[in-house]
Design a protein around this motif. Structure first.
Motif, PDB file in Angstrom:
ATOM      1  N   CYS A 158       0.829  -1.208   0.000  1.00  0.00           N
ATOM      2  CA  CYS A 158       0.000   0.000   0.000  1.00  0.00           C
ATOM      3  C   CYS A 158       0.866   1.263   0.000  1.00  0.00           C
ATOM      4  O   CYS A 158       2.023   1.251   0.430  1.00  0.00           O
ATOM      5  CB  CYS A 158      -0.920   0.017   1.215  1.00  0.00           C
ATOM      6  SG  CYS A 158      -2.334  -1.107   1.067  1.00  0.00           S
ATOM      7  N   HIS A 159       0.270   2.346  -0.462  1.00  0.00           N
ATOM      8  CA  HIS A 159       0.903   3.668  -0.468  1.00  0.00           C
ATOM      9  C   HIS A 159      -0.002   4.613   0.300  1.00  0.00           C
ATOM     10  O   HIS A 159      -1.193   4.741  -0.011  1.00  0.00           O
ATOM     11  CB  HIS A 159       1.093   4.143  -1.909  1.00  0.00           C
ATOM     12  CG  HIS A 159       1.864   5.407  -2.043  1.00  0.00           C
ATOM     13  ND1 HIS A 159       2.071   6.045  -3.244  1.00  0.00           N
ATOM     14  CD2 HIS A 159       2.486   6.189  -1.113  1.00  0.00           C
ATOM     15  CE1 HIS A 159       2.787   7.145  -3.065  1.00  0.00           C
ATOM     16  NE2 HIS A 159       3.044   7.258  -1.773  1.00  0.00           N
ATOM     17  N   GLN A 174      -6.004  -0.869   0.147  1.00  0.00           N
ATOM     18  CA  GLN A 174      -5.860   0.032  -0.980  1.00  0.00           C
ATOM     19  C   GLN A 174      -5.096   1.272  -0.543  1.00  0.00           C
ATOM     20  O   GLN A 174      -4.921   1.536   0.656  1.00  0.00           O
ATOM     21  CB  GLN A 174      -7.227   0.420  -1.542  1.00  0.00           C
ATOM     22  CG  GLN A 174      -7.955  -0.723  -2.236  1.00  0.00           C
ATOM     23  CD  GLN A 174      -9.238  -0.253  -2.877  1.00  0.00           C
ATOM     24  OE1 GLN A 174     -10.119   0.268  -2.204  1.00  0.00           O
ATOM     25  NE2 GLN A 174      -9.357  -0.445  -4.188  1.00  0.00           N
ATOM     26  N   ASP A 175      -4.639   2.044  -1.522  1.00  0.00           N
ATOM     27  CA  ASP A 175      -3.865   3.248  -1.234  1.00  0.00           C
ATOM     28  C   ASP A 175      -4.753   4.340  -0.655  1.00  0.00           C
ATOM     29  O   ASP A 175      -5.945   4.440  -0.976  1.00  0.00           O
ATOM     30  CB  ASP A 175      -3.185   3.760  -2.498  1.00  0.00           C
ATOM     31  CG  ASP A 175      -2.175   2.770  -3.066  1.00  0.00           C
ATOM     32  OD1 ASP A 175      -1.750   1.865  -2.331  1.00  0.00           O
ATOM     33  OD2 ASP A 175      -1.827   2.915  -4.254  1.00  0.00           O
ATOM     34  N   PRO A 177      -4.971   8.336  -0.565  1.00  0.00           N
ATOM     35  CA  PRO A 177      -4.393   9.506  -1.228  1.00  0.00           C
ATOM     36  C   PRO A 177      -4.123  10.644  -0.254  1.00  0.00           C
ATOM     37  O   PRO A 177      -4.662  10.676   0.858  1.00  0.00           O
ATOM     38  CB  PRO A 177      -5.450   9.880  -2.270  1.00  0.00           C
ATOM     39  CG  PRO A 177      -6.724   9.327  -1.733  1.00  0.00           C
ATOM     40  CD  PRO A 177      -6.366   8.096  -0.966  1.00  0.00           C
ATOM     41  N   PHE A 246      -0.485  10.683  -7.707  1.00  0.00           N
ATOM     42  CA  PHE A 246      -0.717   9.607  -6.747  1.00  0.00           C
ATOM     43  C   PHE A 246      -1.777   8.649  -7.270  1.00  0.00           C
ATOM     44  O   PHE A 246      -1.590   7.421  -7.272  1.00  0.00           O
ATOM     45  CB  PHE A 246      -1.151  10.203  -5.408  1.00  0.00           C
ATOM     46  CG  PHE A 246      -1.251   9.208  -4.285  1.00  0.00           C
ATOM     47  CD1 PHE A 246      -0.245   9.100  -3.341  1.00  0.00           C
ATOM     48  CD2 PHE A 246      -2.365   8.374  -4.157  1.00  0.00           C
ATOM     49  CE1 PHE A 246      -0.331   8.178  -2.311  1.00  0.00           C
ATOM     50  CE2 PHE A 246      -2.460   7.452  -3.135  1.00  0.00           C
ATOM     51  CZ  PHE A 246      -1.441   7.352  -2.206  1.00  0.00           C
ATOM     52  N   SER A 250      -1.243   4.653  -8.760  1.00  0.00           N
ATOM     53  CA  SER A 250      -1.666   3.653  -7.778  1.00  0.00           C
ATOM     54  C   SER A 250      -1.796   2.274  -8.418  1.00  0.00           C
ATOM     55  O   SER A 250      -2.437   2.113  -9.462  1.00  0.00           O
ATOM     56  CB  SER A 250      -2.991   4.054  -7.154  1.00  0.00           C
ATOM     57  OG  SER A 250      -3.473   3.032  -6.307  1.00  0.00           O
ATOM     58  N   ILE A 254      -7.273   3.280  -5.047  1.00  0.00           N
ATOM     59  CA  ILE A 254      -7.405   4.123  -3.859  1.00  0.00           C
ATOM     60  C   ILE A 254      -8.730   3.840  -3.155  1.00  0.00           C
ATOM     61  O   ILE A 254      -9.681   3.350  -3.762  1.00  0.00           O
ATOM     62  CB  ILE A 254      -7.287   5.611  -4.200  1.00  0.00           C
ATOM     63  CG1 ILE A 254      -8.464   6.074  -5.074  1.00  0.00           C
ATOM     64  CG2 ILE A 254      -5.957   5.908  -4.868  1.00  0.00           C
ATOM     65  CD1 ILE A 254      -8.557   7.584  -5.211  1.00  0.00           C
TER      66      ILE A 254
END
Length: 256
Positions: A158-159, A174-175, A177, A246, A250, A254
């Protein structure tokens, strides 16, 4: 001059800077590098492959550069980098990297609270506040100035964007933002992080611009259409560009 308790073990091959305080029952392995002015309270473990900067404080039970909890790890030479001015509280564990990236990295001026875990190959930025018992799986990226509350579970890869606030007890795969509040169950977008952005000096006009970007992004069923609207209707400041980049980059999608 370093102050090393006679009850601590420091491997003769460890490289120490100056003015470090190493308390009783600490263990510092070989192939480790410490900068200056670090404080290690009792029972801190600095494992093989650690690279530690300056002015960090480690509280009892912290274990840095631990062997990765990854069955693919075969003993390859990897490291764990810790920057400067971090407060790493009781029982925090940070794994070193694997062959995937080779390095786990934690930046500067972070507060990592009690019993939280950062797994192998994670890249964490600066100015982070991470709550008690929060767990990050491998290869997570977390950008600067995020506030991540207690007992959060973050899936691998994940980010997490900068300047976010994540509600305690969340779990997500999930990422997330930048600039937002994430919470509820399942974890979802809960608005822009107004208080956090104001604390970091964002103007009201810029906050409103960020809010409009997310209004456009989430108004469309397909995120690509939302990005097109943002680019066509809003001023493309660095902050708006960050949001667009971003979302477009992804890999996990997101939160919505």
């Amino acid at each position: 001059m370093n102050q090393i308790s006679p009850l601590a073990f420091v491997h003769p091959e460890a490289k120490l800077g100056d003015n470090n305080v190493i308390g009783p029952f600490c263990y510092i392995d070989k192939n480790t590098v410490l900068g200056d002015n670090n404080v290690m309270q009792n029972s801190v473990t600095i494992n093989y492959g650690a690279r530690i900067g300056n002015n960090n404080e480690f509280f009892p039970g912290a274990s840095i550069s631990t062997k990765p909890q990854d069955l693919k790890f075969k003993g390859e030479e990897t490291i764990c980098e810790i920057g400067d001015n971090n407060s790493i509280r009781e029982n925090v564990t940070i794994s070193r990297g694997t062959a995937s990236k080779g390095t786990t990295r934690v930046g500067n001026n972070n507060l990592l609270m009690e019993n939280m875990h950062i797994a192998h190959d994670c890249f964490f930025g600066n100015g982070l506040i991470i709550g008690n018992s929060t767990k990050f799986a491998g290869e997570v990226t977390c950008d600067d100035f995020a506030v991540i509350s207690a007992e959060i579970l973050c899936h691998q890869f994940c980010h997490i964007g900068g300047y976010v606030m994540i509600q305690g007890g969340c779990r997500f795969s999930q990422d997330i933002p930048p600039y937002i509040i994430a919470g509820k169950e399942p974890t979802r977008y809960c608005g822009v992080n107004l208080v956090g952005l104001r604390r970091h000096g964002f103007s009201n006009d810029l906050i409103e611009l960020i809010h409009n970007a997310y209004r456009l992004l989430y108004s469309e069923g397909i995120l690509k259409d939302g990005i097109k609207k943002i680019k066509s209707e809003l001023q493309m400041t660095p902050e708006i560009q960050y949001i667009c980049d971003f979302v477009e980059s992804s890999k996990r999608g997101i939160i919505r």
